[in-house]
Design a protein around this motif. Structure first.
Motif, PDB file in Angstrom:
ATOM      1  N   PRO A 151       0.799  -1.242   0.000  1.00  0.00           N
ATOM      2  CA  PRO A 151       0.000   0.000   0.000  1.00  0.00           C
ATOM      3  C   PRO A 151       0.824   1.281   0.000  1.00  0.00           C
ATOM      4  CG  PRO A 151      -0.913  -1.591   1.551  1.00  0.00           C
ATOM      5  CD  PRO A 151       0.401  -2.144   1.100  1.00  0.00           C
ATOM      6  N   ALA A 152       1.920   1.312   0.754  1.00  0.00           N
ATOM      7  CA  ALA A 152       2.682   2.557   0.879  1.00  0.00           C
ATOM      8  C   ALA A 152       3.295   3.002  -0.440  1.00  0.00           C
ATOM      9  CB  ALA A 152       3.781   2.404   1.929  1.00  0.00           C
ATOM     10  N   TYR A 153       3.472   2.068  -1.388  1.00  0.00           N
ATOM     11  CA  TYR A 153       4.081   2.452  -2.656  1.00  0.00           C
ATOM     12  C   TYR A 153       3.205   3.407  -3.440  1.00  0.00           C
ATOM     13  CZ  TYR A 153       7.637  -1.121  -1.869  1.00  0.00           C
ATOM     14  OH  TYR A 153       8.664  -1.875  -1.352  1.00  0.00           O
ATOM     15  N   ARG A 154       1.899   3.349  -3.212  1.00  0.00           N
ATOM     16  CA  ARG A 154       1.045   4.332  -3.872  1.00  0.00           C
ATOM     17  C   ARG A 154       0.926   5.610  -3.051  1.00  0.00           C
ATOM     18  NH1 ARG A 154      -5.396   4.886  -5.477  1.00  0.00           N
ATOM     19  NH2 ARG A 154      -5.039   6.898  -6.461  1.00  0.00           N
ATOM     20  N   ARG A 155       0.570   5.465  -1.775  1.00  0.00           N
ATOM     21  CA  ARG A 155       0.258   6.635  -0.958  1.00  0.00           C
ATOM     22  C   ARG A 155       1.477   7.524  -0.717  1.00  0.00           C
ATOM     23  NH1 ARG A 155      -4.608   6.407  -2.169  1.00  0.00           N
ATOM     24  NH2 ARG A 155      -6.128   5.311  -0.867  1.00  0.00           N
ATOM     25  N   GLU A 156       2.533   6.955  -0.126  1.00  0.00           N
ATOM     26  CA  GLU A 156       3.693   7.756   0.242  1.00  0.00           C
ATOM     27  C   GLU A 156       4.731   7.851  -0.874  1.00  0.00           C
ATOM     28  OE1 GLU A 156       2.496   5.346   2.192  1.00  0.00           O
ATOM     29  OE2 GLU A 156       1.791   6.370   4.003  1.00  0.00           O
ATOM     30  N   PHE A 157       5.019   6.716  -1.524  1.00  0.00           N
ATOM     31  CA  PHE A 157       6.141   6.692  -2.456  1.00  0.00           C
ATOM     32  C   PHE A 157       5.802   7.325  -3.811  1.00  0.00           C
ATOM     33  CE2 PHE A 157       7.688   4.349   0.858  1.00  0.00           C
ATOM     34  CZ  PHE A 157       8.903   3.728   0.633  1.00  0.00           C
ATOM     35  N   ALA A 158       4.622   7.009  -4.337  1.00  0.00           N
ATOM     36  CA  ALA A 158       4.233   7.556  -5.642  1.00  0.00           C
ATOM     37  C   ALA A 158       3.316   8.760  -5.499  1.00  0.00           C
ATOM     38  CB  ALA A 158       3.547   6.482  -6.488  1.00  0.00           C
ATOM     39  N   ARG A 167       8.171   8.282 -14.554  1.00  0.00           N
ATOM     40  CA  ARG A 167       8.099   9.351 -13.545  1.00  0.00           C
ATOM     41  C   ARG A 167       8.050   8.820 -12.102  1.00  0.00           C
ATOM     42  NH1 ARG A 167       2.766   9.767 -16.076  1.00  0.00           N
ATOM     43  NH2 ARG A 167       1.147   9.069 -14.598  1.00  0.00           N
ATOM     44  N   THR A 168       8.005   7.481 -11.959  1.00  0.00           N
ATOM     45  CA  THR A 168       7.984   6.920 -10.602  1.00  0.00           C
ATOM     46  C   THR A 168       9.196   6.012 -10.386  1.00  0.00           C
ATOM     47  OG1 THR A 168       6.470   5.161 -11.363  1.00  0.00           O
ATOM     48  CG2 THR A 168       5.487   7.101 -10.303  1.00  0.00           C
ATOM     49  N   PRO A 196      20.947  -3.711 -14.288  1.00  0.00           N
ATOM     50  CA  PRO A 196      21.889  -3.733 -15.421  1.00  0.00           C
ATOM     51  C   PRO A 196      22.183  -2.357 -16.008  1.00  0.00           C
ATOM     52  CG  PRO A 196      20.248  -5.478 -15.638  1.00  0.00           C
ATOM     53  CD  PRO A 196      19.779  -4.580 -14.537  1.00  0.00           C
ATOM     54  N   ILE A 197      21.307  -1.369 -15.784  1.00  0.00           N
ATOM     55  CA  ILE A 197      21.511  -0.029 -16.359  1.00  0.00           C
ATOM     56  C   ILE A 197      21.507   1.027 -15.258  1.00  0.00           C
ATOM     57  CG2 ILE A 197      20.593  -0.596 -18.647  1.00  0.00           C
ATOM     58  CD1 ILE A 197      17.897   0.553 -17.742  1.00  0.00           C
ATOM     59  N   TRP A 198      21.904   0.629 -14.048  1.00  0.00           N
ATOM     60  CA  TRP A 198      21.763   1.504 -12.882  1.00  0.00           C
ATOM     61  C   TRP A 198      22.505   2.830 -13.054  1.00  0.00           C
ATOM     62  CZ3 TRP A 198      18.585   1.812  -8.962  1.00  0.00           C
ATOM     63  CH2 TRP A 198      18.906   2.638  -7.887  1.00  0.00           C
ATOM     64  N   SER A 199      23.743   2.776 -13.491  1.00  0.00           N
ATOM     65  CA  SER A 199      24.523   4.003 -13.629  1.00  0.00           C
ATOM     66  C   SER A 199      23.886   4.954 -14.638  1.00  0.00           C
ATOM     67  CB  SER A 199      25.953   3.669 -14.055  1.00  0.00           C
ATOM     68  OG  SER A 199      26.720   4.851 -14.217  1.00  0.00           O
ATOM     69  N   ASP A 200      23.385   4.398 -15.739  1.00  0.00           N
ATOM     70  CA  ASP A 200      22.726   5.244 -16.749  1.00  0.00           C
ATOM     71  C   ASP A 200      21.460   5.873 -16.179  1.00  0.00           C
ATOM     72  OD1 ASP A 200      24.654   4.646 -18.640  1.00  0.00           O
ATOM     73  OD2 ASP A 200      23.563   2.904 -19.389  1.00  0.00           O
ATOM     74  N   LEU A 201      20.704   5.104 -15.415  1.00  0.00           N
ATOM     75  CA  LEU A 201      19.471   5.639 -14.830  1.00  0.00           C
ATOM     76  C   LEU A 201      19.756   6.777 -13.863  1.00  0.00           C
ATOM     77  CD1 LEU A 201      17.483   2.342 -14.104  1.00  0.00           C
ATOM     78  CD2 LEU A 201      16.854   4.113 -15.760  1.00  0.00           C
ATOM     79  N   GLU A 202      20.852   6.657 -13.125  1.00  0.00           N
ATOM     80  CA  GLU A 202      21.187   7.688 -12.145  1.00  0.00           C
ATOM     81  C   GLU A 202      21.578   9.008 -12.797  1.00  0.00           C
ATOM     82  OE1 GLU A 202      22.798   6.179  -7.979  1.00  0.00           O
ATOM     83  OE2 GLU A 202      24.149   5.634  -9.615  1.00  0.00           O
ATOM     84  N   HIS A 203      22.132   8.943 -14.004  1.00  0.00           N
ATOM     85  CA  HIS A 203      22.721  10.151 -14.585  1.00  0.00           C
ATOM     86  C   HIS A 203      21.991  10.689 -15.805  1.00  0.00           C
ATOM     87  CE1 HIS A 203      26.150   8.342 -12.300  1.00  0.00           C
ATOM     88  NE2 HIS A 203      26.343   9.608 -11.980  1.00  0.00           N
ATOM     89  N   THR A 204      21.081   9.909 -16.371  1.00  0.00           N
ATOM     90  CA  THR A 204      20.407  10.393 -17.569  1.00  0.00           C
ATOM     91  C   THR A 204      19.337  11.421 -17.231  1.00  0.00           C
ATOM     92  OG1 THR A 204      19.268   9.707 -19.595  1.00  0.00           O
ATOM     93  CG2 THR A 204      18.605   8.611 -17.558  1.00  0.00           C
ATOM     94  N   ARG A 205      19.092  12.323 -18.134  1.00  0.00           N
ATOM     95  CA  ARG A 205      18.023  13.315 -17.946  1.00  0.00           C
ATOM     96  C   ARG A 205      16.677  12.759 -18.389  1.00  0.00           C
ATOM     97  NH1 ARG A 205      20.667  19.053 -20.097  1.00  0.00           N
ATOM     98  NH2 ARG A 205      22.385  19.137 -18.586  1.00  0.00           N
ATOM     99  N   ASP A 206      16.697  11.796 -19.289  1.00  0.00           N
ATOM    100  CA  ASP A 206      15.464  11.205 -19.808  1.00  0.00           C
ATOM    101  C   ASP A 206      15.697   9.715 -19.997  1.00  0.00           C
ATOM    102  OD1 ASP A 206      13.153  10.468 -21.032  1.00  0.00           O
ATOM    103  OD2 ASP A 206      13.325  11.811 -22.756  1.00  0.00           O
ATOM    104  N   ALA A 207      14.980   8.894 -19.231  1.00  0.00           N
ATOM    105  CA  ALA A 207      15.185   7.444 -19.261  1.00  0.00           C
ATOM    106  C   ALA A 207      14.318   6.746 -20.296  1.00  0.00           C
ATOM    107  CB  ALA A 207      14.899   6.860 -17.878  1.00  0.00           C
ATOM    108  N   THR A 208      13.695   7.489 -21.192  1.00  0.00           N
ATOM    109  CA  THR A 208      12.770   6.892 -22.160  1.00  0.00           C
ATOM    110  C   THR A 208      13.449   5.814 -22.989  1.00  0.00           C
ATOM    111  OG1 THR A 208      11.491   8.939 -22.291  1.00  0.00           O
ATOM    112  CG2 THR A 208      11.213   7.349 -24.077  1.00  0.00           C
ATOM    113  N   ARG A 209      14.617   6.124 -23.537  1.00  0.00           N
ATOM    114  CA  ARG A 209      15.311   5.148 -24.390  1.00  0.00           C
ATOM    115  C   ARG A 209      15.768   3.941 -23.574  1.00  0.00           C
ATOM    116  NH1 ARG A 209      19.961   7.580 -27.918  1.00  0.00           N
ATOM    117  NH2 ARG A 209      19.918   5.395 -28.632  1.00  0.00           N
ATOM    118  N   LEU A 210      16.211   4.168 -22.351  1.00  0.00           N
ATOM    119  CA  LEU A 210      16.631   3.058 -21.504  1.00  0.00           C
ATOM    120  C   LEU A 210      15.456   2.131 -21.225  1.00  0.00           C
ATOM    121  CD1 LEU A 210      18.854   5.009 -18.952  1.00  0.00           C
ATOM    122  CD2 LEU A 210      19.653   3.440 -20.732  1.00  0.00           C
TER     123      LEU A 210
END
Length: 493
Positions: free
Chosen positions: A209-216, A233-234, A333-347
């Protein structure tokens, strides 16, 4: 016994609230002990706080700290609860527990110690102290009507609190495990009307439940076209708490000392290595070296061990927390890219194959097994599904082994297990006559063994993407063939 008024803002949890209400209002004499556990973010604290508010009970949330600091905090919180002019001073937990028992001298009252494992980490003798405080014929226990509730999220610790030779074994009269919401309740909670989207959301965040209320922050996909933007976006956004939650779930477990090893074991399972040998090969270790880490992960509730229903010596493992599966299959597998990219759409677009094959497919199979076992209409299989699991059937003529996604056994009066259903689950593939023919072949192989009464077993096709007209026609002509689509999986029985 009348239940306490259920909080209006509480979603579901009817069974849990009734059980807590009955324990907190038990008219019997003497102090009682209860244990409440469950993974983090399931709403345990909300339930217990609501219980204390409804009854005038006492709630104490422990912190990580020294033994002395915890005693000081308890004295301050208890004094505030009683309206005392100054904090109480407890030299030991013996006097502190007696003070909590004294709260129930005049009436039945719940007393909650939340995050109990933190206190035991600082003082391992605490369970023994509580055991002695609740000893029969002890005046402080017999004259009290305190309902003492110990709560914690460290599943490995809480699971051992009442087991074996543990000090509190035999002292507790109440035990409650707060589960995650199943896929039906999760869809309702997230308010996702499109069923395919609901299952995809469930495959990522499960029923926490908390993943919707507090986290998202109550951000749910508005429809099928909003699912990919919602993921971006989440859970794939470094600014969202969901982004690092899977890592924190492991860090929260005190039994997981070598986090690198446990992450690697989970990564191996998420990659499709469900047997111990495959996991060992993925890690470059011997199979025998994995006995301890697999057992610890199982005790923590992070993985589930599923024996093959047809082979006593074969066991498969699956990750029990969907967000952990998603993290290891898609994000790690793509953690570093996710941390630094401005837009994760392609990832995210490049991760679609891993998401479909390693996350959605296995999750859909597990949802189908859960549905058959707990949620399906009672007359669907002609008998109660007493055991539901996975199985492997050898086909010597074709030199292959058939993996069966759903196997259901009934239970007859002689405690034998008749086979009542064989099922195949496909998420992204329209099911046709080929899938039915495969199930018929498996049934024939089992019937030839003359062990399970397999000749009468029903054949169940679980289709996330639907069924061909030919398969629908075959099911109409043969009542032993059952088709289960998304609408069936989400329909309340």
């Amino acid at each position: 016994m009348a239940s306490l008024a259920r909080p209006a803002e509480m979603f579901d949890r009817d069974r849990e609230w009734r059980a807590l209400s009955a324990f907190a209002t038990d008219p019997a004499a003497g102090a009682t002990l209860g244990v409440v556990s469950g993974r983090r973010r399931q709403g345990k604290t909300f339930l217990l706080r609501a219980l204390c508010q409804a009854t005038g009970g006492f709630y104490f949330a422990a912190d990580e700290g020294t033994d002395r600091e915890s005693l000081n905090r308890l004295g301050a919180v208890l004094a505030d609860h009683l309206g005392a002019p100054a904090p109480f001073v407890f030299d030991t937990w013996h006097s502190a527990i007696d003070a909590l028992l004294a709260l129930g001298r005049d009436r039945r009252i719940p007393v909650v110690i939340d995050e109990f494992p933190y206190l035991v980490r600082a003082n391992p003798q605490l369970p023994s102290i509580i055991q002695n405080a609740l000893a029969p014929l002890r005046a402080e226990r017999d004259t009290s009507r305190t309902s003492l509730l110990l709560c914690g999220s460290a599943m490995s610790f809480m699971g051992q609190l009442l087991s074996g030779n543990a000090p509190l074994r035999g002292r507790a009269g109440f035990e409650l495990v707060v589960p995650t919401l199943d896929h039906q309740l999760a869809a309702e909670f997230w308010e996702v009307g499109d069923l395919a989207t609901a299952l995809k959301v469930n495959a990522i965040v499960g029923g926490t439940p908390a993943y919707r209320r507090e986290f998202a922050r109550d951000d749910s996909p508005a429809g099928p076209d909003d699912f990919d933007p919602w993921v971006l976006r989440t859970v794939l956004s470094p600014t969202s708490p969901l982004f690092r939650e899977a890592r924190y779930l492991l860090a929260d477990e005190p039994e997981l000392h070598d986090l690198g090893l446990y992450h690697s074991v989970l990564a191996a399972i998420a990659a499709g290595n469900a047997q111990r040998g495959g996991i060992a090969s993925y890690l470059g270790r011997k199979s025998g070296d994995l006995a301890h880490p697999l057992t610890v992960l199982e005790d923590c509730g992070l993985i589930a061990r599923e024996p093959d229903v047809f082979k006593d010596n074969r066991t498969t493992f699956r990750i029990a927390e969907p967000l952990v599966t998603f993290y290891h299959a898609v994000m790690r597998p793509i953690w570093s890219d996710l941390e630094h990219t401005r837009d994760a759409t392609r990832l995210w677009q490049r991760s679609q194959r891993r998401f479909a094959g390693n996350v959605l497919g296995p999750h859909f199979e597990q949802v189908c097994r859960h549905w058959i076992r707990h949620l399906a209409p009672p007359d669907l299989l002609g008998d109660y599904p007493n055991v539901v699991g996975v199985g492997t059937v050898n086909d010597a003529a074709n030199r292959i082994a058939h993996e069966v996604d759903v196997v259901a056994f009934g239970l007859d009066d002689d405690d034998r297990r008749p086979l009542i259903a064989l099922g195949e689950a496909k998420w992204g593939e329209t099911m046709g006559l080929g899938h039915l023919d495969r199930l018929r072949r498996i049934r024939a192989l089992l019937a030839a063994q003359n062990r399970y009464g397999a000749a009468d077993a029903r054949l169940v096709c679980f289709g996330g993407a639907g069924f061909t007209e030919e398969l629908v026609a075959a099911a109409d002509q043969d009542h032993g063939v059952v088709l289960v689509g998304l609408a069936d999986l989400y329909r309340r029985a």
